[in-house]
Design a protein around this motif. Structure first.
Motif, mmCIF file in Angstrom:
data_model
loop_
_atom_site.group_PDB
_atom_site.id
_atom_site.type_symbol
_atom_site.label_atom_id
_atom_site.label_comp_id
_atom_site.label_asym_id
_atom_site.label_seq_id
_atom_site.Cartn_x
_atom_site.Cartn_y
_atom_site.Cartn_z
ATOM 1 N N PRO A 174 54.557 30.607 41.373
ATOM 2 C CA PRO A 174 54.268 29.565 42.354
ATOM 3 C C PRO A 174 52.804 29.126 42.318
ATOM 4 N N LYS A 175 52.618 27.848 42.594
ATOM 5 C CA LYS A 175 51.260 27.296 42.668
ATOM 6 C C LYS A 175 50.649 27.730 43.991
ATOM 7 N N ARG A 176 49.378 28.165 43.936
ATOM 8 C CA ARG A 176 48.675 28.606 45.140
ATOM 9 C C ARG A 176 47.454 27.732 45.350
ATOM 10 N N ALA A 177 47.016 27.654 46.590
ATOM 11 C CA ALA A 177 45.824 26.885 46.918
ATOM 12 C C ALA A 177 44.607 27.508 46.252
ATOM 13 N N ASN A 178 43.606 26.654 45.948
ATOM 14 C CA ASN A 178 42.390 27.138 45.286
ATOM 15 C C ASN A 178 41.724 28.270 46.053
ATOM 16 N N GLY A 179 41.679 28.176 47.371
ATOM 17 C CA GLY A 179 41.043 29.223 48.166
ATOM 18 C C GLY A 179 41.714 30.574 47.987
ATOM 19 N N VAL A 180 43.036 30.566 47.848
ATOM 20 C CA VAL A 180 43.784 31.804 47.634
ATOM 21 C C VAL A 180 43.427 32.386 46.276
ATOM 22 N N ARG A 181 43.375 31.540 45.273
ATOM 23 C CA ARG A 181 43.019 32.000 43.924
ATOM 24 C C ARG A 181 41.588 32.510 43.886
ATOM 25 N N GLU A 182 40.669 31.791 44.542
ATOM 26 C CA GLU A 182 39.272 32.229 44.574
ATOM 27 C C GLU A 182 39.156 33.590 45.240
ATOM 28 N N THR A 183 39.870 33.792 46.333
ATOM 29 C CA THR A 183 39.841 35.073 47.030
ATOM 30 C C THR A 183 40.398 36.180 46.137
ATOM 31 N N GLN A 184 41.463 35.877 45.433
ATOM 32 C CA GLN A 184 42.082 36.851 44.529
ATOM 33 C C GLN A 184 41.104 37.235 43.409
ATOM 34 N N ILE A 185 40.461 36.251 42.819
ATOM 35 C CA ILE A 185 39.522 36.507 41.724
ATOM 36 C C ILE A 185 38.274 37.214 42.244
ATOM 37 N N LEU A 186 37.784 36.818 43.404
ATOM 38 C CA LEU A 186 36.627 37.493 43.983
ATOM 39 C C LEU A 186 36.946 38.967 44.218
ATOM 40 N N GLY A 187 38.133 39.265 44.703
ATOM 41 C CA GLY A 187 38.547 40.654 44.898
ATOM 42 C C GLY A 187 38.517 41.448 43.607
ATOM 43 N N LEU A 188 39.004 40.846 42.530
ATOM 44 C CA LEU A 188 38.963 41.514 41.224
ATOM 45 C C LEU A 188 37.524 41.787 40.795
ATOM 46 N N LEU A 189 36.667 40.794 40.976
ATOM 47 C CA LEU A 189 35.270 40.948 40.568
ATOM 48 C C LEU A 189 34.551 41.991 41.418
ATOM 49 N N GLN A 190 34.879 42.068 42.703
ATOM 50 C CA GLN A 190 34.251 43.053 43.581
ATOM 51 C C GLN A 190 34.680 44.479 43.215
ATOM 52 N N GLN A 191 35.885 44.637 42.698
ATOM 53 C CA GLN A 191 36.386 45.960 42.324
ATOM 54 C C GLN A 191 35.927 46.394 40.937
ATOM 55 N N ALA A 192 35.463 45.455 40.139
ATOM 56 C CA ALA A 192 35.067 45.758 38.760
ATOM 57 C C ALA A 192 33.769 46.550 38.728
ATOM 58 N N ASP A 193 33.588 47.300 37.667
ATOM 59 C CA ASP A 193 32.365 48.082 37.489
ATOM 60 C C ASP A 193 31.181 47.221 37.082
ATOM 61 N N GLY A 194 31.439 46.008 36.653
ATOM 62 C CA GLY A 194 30.374 45.102 36.240
ATOM 63 C C GLY A 194 30.919 43.700 36.133
ATOM 64 N N ALA A 195 30.096 42.814 35.589
ATOM 65 C CA ALA A 195 30.504 41.419 35.431
ATOM 66 C C ALA A 195 31.674 41.318 34.452
ATOM 67 N N LEU A 196 32.540 40.330 34.701
ATOM 68 C CA LEU A 196 33.720 40.115 33.863
ATOM 69 C C LEU A 196 33.705 38.718 33.257
ATOM 70 N N THR A 197 34.206 38.611 32.044
ATOM 71 C CA THR A 197 34.357 37.313 31.394
ATOM 72 C C THR A 197 35.662 36.668 31.869
ATOM 73 N N PRO A 198 35.822 35.364 31.659
ATOM 74 C CA PRO A 198 37.084 34.721 32.020
ATOM 75 C C PRO A 198 38.290 35.371 31.336
ATOM 76 N N GLY A 199 38.120 35.797 30.101
ATOM 77 C CA GLY A 199 39.217 36.465 29.396
ATOM 78 C C GLY A 199 39.623 37.763 30.072
ATOM 79 N N GLU A 200 38.637 38.532 30.537
ATOM 80 C CA GLU A 200 38.926 39.783 31.232
ATOM 81 C C GLU A 200 39.605 39.518 32.570
ATOM 82 N N VAL A 201 39.162 38.487 33.275
ATOM 83 C CA VAL A 201 39.795 38.126 34.551
ATOM 84 C C VAL A 201 41.233 37.685 34.310
#
Length: 128
Positions: free
Chosen positions: A10-37
């Protein structure tokens, strides 16, 4: 929400996707590339969609980035508490009567939170 024509769910609103990606980045041990995300999202988004979202978040000063090989690696500019503080400051700055907003905020604090706020303010301005 409608299904993606490419079978990615399903298509999700940009804010939902941004929150999802921000959560992944906050849990990561360091910076992530787009490929890693993209990989961590399990194929929910295309690589180009992830690049677009990360770029948008960088433009909004939510993420910082640095070159890693041929891509950028992204990391949050602050932690979750820092983002909440930024939202609170933004709301305060948008109102014409800061004193009224702060007074109402203080009136609605629990006794515990009011004591904590006093302690934090005292720690920032010792001897006053």
């Amino acid at each position: 929400m409608s299904a993606d024509p490419h079978g990615r769910g399903p298509k999700r609103a940009n804010g939902v996707r941004e929150t999802q990606i921000l959560g992944l980045l906050q849990q990561a041990d360091g910076a992530l590339t787009p490929g890693e995300v993209t990989e961590l999202l399990g194929g929910e988004l295309t690589y180009s969609s992830v690049v677009t979202i990360l770029t948008r978040m960088h433009t909004k000063d939510v993420l910082r980035r640095h070159a890693r090989g041929r891509a950028f690696a992204y990391a949050p500019v602050t932690d979750d508490a820092g983002f909440a503080a930024r939202r609170m400051r933004t709301v305060l700055e948008e109102r014409p009567d800061r004193e009224a907003v702060l007074a109402r905020f203080a009136d609605e604090l629990s006794d515990h939170d009011a004591d904590l706020l006093r302690q934090l303010l005292d720690d920032q301005h010792p001897g006053q």
